[in-house]
Write an enzyme that holds these catalytic residues in place. Sequence first.
Site, short mmCIF file in Angstrom:
data_model
loop_
_atom_site.label_atom_id
_atom_site.label_comp_id
_atom_site.label_asym_id
_atom_site.label_seq_id
_atom_site.Cartn_x
_atom_site.Cartn_y
_atom_site.Cartn_z
N ASN A 23 -10.32 -0.57 -0.18
CA ASN A 23 -8.39 -0.21 0.22
C ASN A 23 -8.24 -1.64 -0.99
O ASN A 23 -7.90 -2.29 -1.55
CB ASN A 23 -8.20 -1.08 1.46
CG ASN A 23 -6.61 -1.09 0.76
OD1 ASN A 23 -5.46 -1.17 1.05
ND2 ASN A 23 -6.51 -1.06 2.35
N HIS B 110 -3.06 6.98 1.22
CA HIS B 110 -4.33 5.05 1.12
C HIS B 110 -5.25 5.33 1.21
O HIS B 110 -5.33 6.10 2.71
CB HIS B 110 -3.03 4.85 1.37
CG HIS B 110 -3.35 2.95 1.75
ND1 HIS B 110 -3.66 2.63 0.19
CD2 HIS B 110 -2.88 2.26 2.27
CE1 HIS B 110 -4.04 1.04 0.79
NE2 HIS B 110 -3.80 1.09 1.98
N CYS C 170 0.83 -0.83 -0.01
CA CYS C 170 0.10 0.41 0.16
C CYS C 170 1.14 1.12 0.18
O CYS C 170 0.55 2.29 0.13
CB CYS C 170 -1.10 -0.03 0.72
SG CYS C 170 -2.39 -1.87 0.75
N1 COA Z 1 -18.20 -7.91 11.33
C1 COA Z 1 -18.67 -8.03 12.28
N2 COA Z 1 -17.45 -7.92 13.71
C2 COA Z 1 -16.81 -8.18 13.27
C3 COA Z 1 -15.98 -8.06 11.95
C4 COA Z 1 -16.71 -7.76 10.98
N3 COA Z 1 -16.35 -8.22 9.68
N4 COA Z 1 -14.62 -8.36 12.00
C5 COA Z 1 -14.02 -8.45 14.13
N5 COA Z 1 -15.36 -8.16 14.15
C6 COA Z 1 -15.62 -7.74 15.49
C7 COA Z 1 -14.52 -9.28 16.45
O1 COA Z 1 -14.77 -10.45 16.52
C8 COA Z 1 -14.42 -8.45 17.84
O2 COA Z 1 -15.90 -8.94 18.24
P1 COA Z 1 -15.38 -9.12 20.67
O3 COA Z 1 -14.97 -7.88 20.56
O4 COA Z 1 -16.88 -10.39 20.12
O5 COA Z 1 -14.27 -10.20 20.45
C9 COA Z 1 -14.74 -6.68 17.69
O6 COA Z 1 -15.69 -6.62 16.79
C10 COA Z 1 -14.20 -5.71 17.84
O7 COA Z 1 -12.68 -6.43 16.31
P2 COA Z 1 -11.25 -5.88 16.18
O8 COA Z 1 -10.48 -6.75 16.08
O9 COA Z 1 -10.92 -4.63 17.58
O10 COA Z 1 -12.21 -4.16 15.48
P3 COA Z 1 -11.16 -2.93 14.68
O11 COA Z 1 -12.51 -2.20 15.66
O12 COA Z 1 -10.30 -2.83 15.06
O13 COA Z 1 -12.02 -3.07 13.34
C11 COA Z 1 -10.81 -3.43 11.30
C12 COA Z 1 -11.66 -4.18 12.03
C13 COA Z 1 -9.73 -4.64 10.80
C14 COA Z 1 -11.59 -2.60 10.72
C15 COA Z 1 -10.13 -2.30 12.00
O14 COA Z 1 -8.64 -2.86 12.88
C16 COA Z 1 -9.04 -1.83 10.25
O15 COA Z 1 -9.79 -1.29 9.08
N6 COA Z 1 -7.25 -2.16 10.80
C17 COA Z 1 -6.33 -1.14 9.40
C18 COA Z 1 -6.25 -2.14 8.50
C19 COA Z 1 -5.83 -1.73 7.59
O16 COA Z 1 -6.20 -0.66 6.73
N7 COA Z 1 -5.28 -2.99 6.99
C20 COA Z 1 -4.84 -2.31 5.56
C21 COA Z 1 -3.53 -1.40 5.77
S1 COA Z 1 -2.63 -1.06 4.33
#
Ligand code: COA
Length: 321
Positions: free
Chosen positions: A277, A247, A111
């Site tokens: 993304n 990005h 990215c």
């Molecule tokens: N739908 C519903 N629930 C979901 C889910 C989905 N798609 N993905 C995760 N959850 C749940 C988890 O299981 C967790 O449940 P729990 O509290 O019962 O354990 C809860 O939601 C929170 O999970 P978490 O991983 O803390 O969520 P988050 O707020 O961090 O969001 C992402 C997850 C992936 C959206 C976020 O971390 C993110 O965008 N990170 C950056 C990723 C990125 O940009 N990568 C590319 C970089 S180039």
Amino acid sequence: MTGIICGTGSYAPSYVMDNNEIATMVETSDEWIKERTGVATRHIIKDETTVSMACEAAKRALDDGGVRAEEVELIIVSTISSNIILPCTACEVQKELGAVNATCFDMSAACSGFVLAYNTALAYLSGGVYRTALIIGSESLSNLTNWKDRGTCILFGDGAGAAVMRAGEGRVYLPVTHSDGAKGKALTCLSRHTSIAAERMTDPEYYMQMDGQAVFKFAVKKVPEVISEVLTKNHVEKEEITWYIMHQANSRIVEGVAKRLDEPIEKFPMNLQEYGNTSSASIAILLDEMKRDGRLKSGQKIVIAGFGAGLTWGAAVMEWI
Ligand code: COA
């Protein structure tokens, strides 16, 4: 002498997958995805490939810039998801365009790829090595996505963006880039082009795997830092910047960066709602949209900033001509 973007182009597959369709594959909801990521839809390839999208975006960029294919002396394609290894995607673009005078190579920096392709072309153009360059980000991330993993499949999309750059009079703004291979485990994907047994090809490690929270924290900390660093290095005040073209990974990351920089969110355009993304294509697609709808105007100073797997991150300042 510097490098100046004179034309842009992009391509998005016509098939649009919305969050409700994803909710038929994994346990999630439109509401959750929009709230946690900002993404509503993503374009997904059907007949297209990384090569075909790169070619189409490149043709549109050349048309837009009024540049003939034979004038292009350098083609860089940034991709982590090409349908071919050999020849490189850039050589396929050369063939399709008839850019017979170009030197062609691919770049793999996920990215951060478009920022690094821009920096590389800038170095060649400002150094007098080439006069015209074509930089492209093209990704078919749907092929690397584990559609059973709700932590990743909600995020990514396919598409391509391109920019033509010419050598011209002007100031060279020096970019800033960083890498931290020691933190690479946060976002991984093993190559399927190895001697693994066919039955292992579907193992999760052959698709993108991510520690979402680690990547989130990394982005919200490092991107504002690198933007501040690039501004300081070039003696540019943040008030001089019209647009921060980041990005497009997650709207909460973009908002977090704006907040840490203490800059208004209006300076941070987003189109991730539509595309998700698209890795190295995202900045180029957004640049192209902004050029076409008139948001980019002559004399504006712009920052582009990328971050992602590696880990890698970086930013560049440019003046729109
Ligand atoms: N739908 C519903 N629930 C979901 C889910 C989905 N798609 N993905 C995760 N959850 C749940 C988890 O299981 C967790 O449940 P729990 O509290 O019962 O354990 C809860 O939601 C929170 O999970 P978490 O991983 O803390 O969520 P988050 O707020 O961090 O969001 C992402 C997850 C992936 C959206 C976020 O971390 C993110 O965008 N990170 C950056 C990723 C990125 O940009 N990568 C590319 C970089 S180039």
